[in-house]
Design a protein around this motif. Structure first.
Motif, PDB file in Angstrom:
ATOM      1  N   ALA A 200      62.761  67.942  50.477  1.00 38.28           N
ATOM      2  CA  ALA A 200      61.492  68.287  49.820  1.00 38.28           C
ATOM      3  C   ALA A 200      60.327  68.152  50.801  1.00 38.28           C
ATOM      4  O   ALA A 200      59.357  68.916  50.727  1.00 38.28           O
ATOM      5  N   LEU A 201      60.422  67.207  51.743  1.00 40.05           N
ATOM      6  CA  LEU A 201      59.357  67.094  52.749  1.00 40.05           C
ATOM      7  C   LEU A 201      59.359  68.344  53.644  1.00 40.05           C
ATOM      8  O   LEU A 201      58.294  68.880  53.973  1.00 40.05           O
ATOM      9  N   ASP A 202      60.541  68.830  53.996  1.00 39.71           N
ATOM     10  CA  ASP A 202      60.621  70.095  54.754  1.00 39.71           C
ATOM     11  C   ASP A 202      59.946  71.217  53.966  1.00 39.71           C
ATOM     12  O   ASP A 202      59.148  71.993  54.512  1.00 39.71           O
ATOM     13  N   ALA A 203      60.279  71.299  52.688  1.00 35.45           N
ATOM     14  CA  ALA A 203      59.765  72.394  51.855  1.00 35.45           C
ATOM     15  C   ALA A 203      58.244  72.304  51.698  1.00 35.45           C
ATOM     16  O   ALA A 203      57.555  73.322  51.647  1.00 35.45           O
ATOM     17  N   LEU A 204      57.730  71.078  51.656  1.00 34.41           N
ATOM     18  CA  LEU A 204      56.263  70.899  51.566  1.00 34.41           C
ATOM     19  C   LEU A 204      55.599  71.546  52.789  1.00 34.41           C
ATOM     20  O   LEU A 204      54.625  72.281  52.668  1.00 34.41           O
ATOM     21  N   LEU A 205      56.162  71.256  53.979  1.00 32.90           N
ATOM     22  CA  LEU A 205      55.562  71.811  55.202  1.00 32.90           C
ATOM     23  C   LEU A 205      55.696  73.336  55.237  1.00 32.90           C
ATOM     24  O   LEU A 205      54.847  74.023  55.807  1.00 32.90           O
ATOM     25  N   GLU A 206      56.774  73.839  54.639  1.00 37.18           N
ATOM     26  CA  GLU A 206      56.976  75.298  54.621  1.00 37.18           C
ATOM     27  C   GLU A 206      56.075  75.984  53.599  1.00 37.18           C
ATOM     28  O   GLU A 206      56.114  77.209  53.470  1.00 37.18           O
ATOM     29  N   GLY A 207      55.316  75.210  52.861  1.00 34.83           N
ATOM     30  CA  GLY A 207      54.375  75.812  51.910  1.00 34.83           C
ATOM     31  C   GLY A 207      55.024  76.221  50.604  1.00 34.83           C
ATOM     32  O   GLY A 207      54.488  77.045  49.873  1.00 34.83           O
ATOM     33  N   ARG A 208      56.152  75.603  50.269  1.00 34.62           N
ATOM     34  CA  ARG A 208      56.861  76.041  49.067  1.00 34.62           C
ATOM     35  C   ARG A 208      56.328  75.406  47.780  1.00 34.62           C
ATOM     36  O   ARG A 208      56.733  75.790  46.687  1.00 34.62           O
ATOM     37  N   TYR A 209      55.447  74.412  47.902  1.00 36.40           N
ATOM     38  CA  TYR A 209      54.943  73.744  46.702  1.00 36.40           C
ATOM     39  C   TYR A 209      53.438  73.940  46.554  1.00 36.40           C
ATOM     40  O   TYR A 209      52.766  74.391  47.471  1.00 36.40           O
ATOM     41  N   ARG A 210      52.956  73.495  45.393  1.00 38.75           N
ATOM     42  CA  ARG A 210      51.510  73.539  45.116  1.00 38.75           C
ATOM     43  C   ARG A 210      51.020  72.140  44.808  1.00 38.75           C
ATOM     44  O   ARG A 210      51.677  71.383  44.102  1.00 38.75           O
ATOM     45  N   GLY A 211      49.839  71.861  45.298  1.00 35.67           N
ATOM     46  CA  GLY A 211      49.177  70.610  44.944  1.00 35.67           C
ATOM     47  C   GLY A 211      49.890  69.395  45.510  1.00 35.67           C
ATOM     48  O   GLY A 211      50.525  69.450  46.566  1.00 35.67           O
ATOM     49  N   ASN A 212      49.763  68.291  44.797  1.00 40.94           N
ATOM     50  CA  ASN A 212      50.350  67.027  45.219  1.00 40.94           C
ATOM     51  C   ASN A 212      51.842  67.036  44.864  1.00 40.94           C
ATOM     52  O   ASN A 212      52.215  67.481  43.780  1.00 40.94           O
ATOM     53  N   VAL A 213      52.673  66.553  45.770  1.00 39.75           N
ATOM     54  CA  VAL A 213      54.120  66.667  45.590  1.00 39.75           C
ATOM     55  C   VAL A 213      54.703  65.291  45.266  1.00 39.75           C
ATOM     56  O   VAL A 213      54.464  64.312  45.977  1.00 39.75           O
ATOM     57  N   VAL A 214      55.462  65.259  44.170  1.00 45.29           N
ATOM     58  CA  VAL A 214      55.977  64.000  43.645  1.00 45.29           C
ATOM     59  C   VAL A 214      57.480  64.157  43.379  1.00 45.29           C
ATOM     60  O   VAL A 214      57.884  65.108  42.722  1.00 45.29           O
ATOM     61  N   VAL A 215      58.269  63.235  43.898  1.00 45.19           N
ATOM     62  CA  VAL A 215      59.721  63.269  43.661  1.00 45.19           C
ATOM     63  C   VAL A 215      60.047  62.306  42.518  1.00 45.19           C
ATOM     64  O   VAL A 215      59.658  61.129  42.568  1.00 45.19           O
ATOM     65  N   ARG A 216      60.747  62.828  41.520  1.00 39.41           N
ATOM     66  CA  ARG A 216      61.167  61.965  40.410  1.00 39.41           C
ATOM     67  C   ARG A 216      62.461  61.260  40.846  1.00 39.41           C
ATOM     68  O   ARG A 216      63.442  61.919  41.189  1.00 39.41           O
TER      69      ARG A 216
END
Ligand SMILES: NC(=O)c1ccc[n+]([C@@H]2O[C@H](COP(=O)([O-])OP(=O)(O)OC[C@H]3O[C@@H](n4cnc5c(N)ncnc54)[C@H](OP(=O)(O)O)[C@@H]3O)[C@@H](O)[C@H]2O)c1
Length: 340
Positions: A322-338
């Motif tokens: 998920a950290l990789d995907a955050l850098l790739e711009g795949r998410y929006r806003g603040n990213v939280v792992v459940r």
């Protein structure tokens, strides 16, 4: 899944320093089990429910990140924002208390009770709402740029964790127009339709400088920059007289490398316009935490702000990718792992 009877705790640790931006962070991360420590007097044990991911975590994996915070040591679990529930207590927090802390990246955290801060669950729709980057966004927008009534504001990286809050904060403080940039048409739509920005720019399409000239013909008064590079250069050209530039980050350099962190400054234009270029580091002082805390819950309740976020399921094992995907711009806003 954390097991209350287990002798071991699962955690994500750094296997080696990240040597360049070409290799994804997850390459340097692994999950392992560590012995569960016995609880000492004054300590609590917390089951972590949510973990916050931010772009800077990738920088902290290098040996010398050059940031005002400690790098991640090799062989140790990463630190980072988390929300959890006290499950065992030899300290001043009762079992069941929902707490926020910085010992994330593990399914369970133990330590002195003073390291765990009760979450004001009564003023938030859900506990994970505390895992936001509002302290930085508020500090930069309200205190550094002093954005307010009548300002025309441009936020770069506006669909990211900090930027998505920074733009909303400007609106809540009475800005006349808030423009955000992001990397896809879907994100631009998200800025306008869900976060209340007045306009969005897809920086991958056309020239940001030209779009700013169309959207802000009188110039921008405030620039909140998380990207650097060519967007900074465009903002100098689009700036109104005496515009304030709050420089928060340089994502274009942090993520893609290259010269993103070294934009060219058109000095004569900056002089003629008397720009105030204000880099800042938010150190989460008690004053900065209190300033954001005084607004966040109220603005949520008044509908002046939404918590822009993406929740990732899959538990601790999903966090490195998920950290990789955050850098790739795949998410929006603040990213939280459940985590559970
Ligand atoms: N000054 C301080 O005290 C302080 C405190 C906290 C954070 N920060 C900084 O604030 C910035 C934002 O942090 P964050 O955690 O909220 O990160 P973030 O914006 O969530 O970072 C991820 C986003 O970066 C964007 N991105 C990736 N490559 C890009 C490129 N080449 N050009 C432009 N955008 C690119 C992507 O959005 P798109 O899809 O839109 O490209 C992606 O969604 C970072 O620079 C961070 O270091 C500073």
């Amino acid at each position: 899944m954390s097991n209350p009877h287990a002798a071991a705790v699962r955690e994500v640790f750094l296997t080696g320093h990240r040597t360049g931006r070409a290799v994804a962070p997850s390459h340097f991360l692994a999950v392992r089990e560590s012995p569960r420590p016995a609880l000492q007097p004054g300590q609590v044990r917390v089951r972590n429910d949510f973990l916050q991911l931010t772009a800077v975590m990738a920088d902290l994996m290098s040996e010398k990140p050059g940031l005002p915070m400690p790098a991640y040591p090799v062989g140790e679990p990463l630190w980072g924002g988390a929300v959890g529930t006290v499950v065992e207590s030899a300290g001043r927090l009762a079992p069941g208390t929902v707490v926020q802390h910085m010992n994330g990246w593990r399914e369970e955290s133990s330590g002195d009770a003073s390291l765990f801060y009760p979450v004001p669950v009564e003023v938030l729709p859900a506990p994970e709402y505390v895992l936001n980057q509002g302290v930085t966004a508020y500090h930069g927008m309200a205190e550094v740029a002093a954005a307010g009534e009548g300002d025309v504001v441009f936020v770069s990286g506006a669909a990211g964790g900090v930027g998505s809050l920074a733009g909303q904060i400007a609106k809540a403080r009475g800005a006349r127009k808030v423009i955000g940039s992001a990397g896809s048409p879907e994100k631009v739509k998200y800025l306008v339709e869900e976060l209340g920005f007045d306009a969005g720019i897809n920086y991958r399409e056309g020239l940001v400088r030209e779009r700013l000239a169309e959207l802000a013909p009188g110039g921008i008064n405030v620039f909140f920059d998380t990207v650097g590079g060519s967007q900074f250069e465009a903002a100098v050209q689009a700036a109104a007289q005496h515009a304030r530039f709050a420089l928060c980050g340089a994502l274009a350099g942090q993520i893609d490398g290259g010269t993103g962190g070294f934009p060219r400054l058109d000095i004569m234009t900056a002089i003629v316009k008397q720009l105030r270029i204000l880099p800042f580091a938010t150190l989460h002082t008690s004053e900065q935490l209190a300033a954001w805390g005084a607004h966040y819950g109220r603005w949520l309740a008044e509908g002046k702000l939404v918590f822009p976020h993406t929740i990732i399921d899959g538990g601790l094992d999903a966090a490195p990718a998920a950290l990789d995907a955050l850098l790739e711009g795949r998410y929006r806003g603040n990213v939280v792992v459940r985590l559970h």
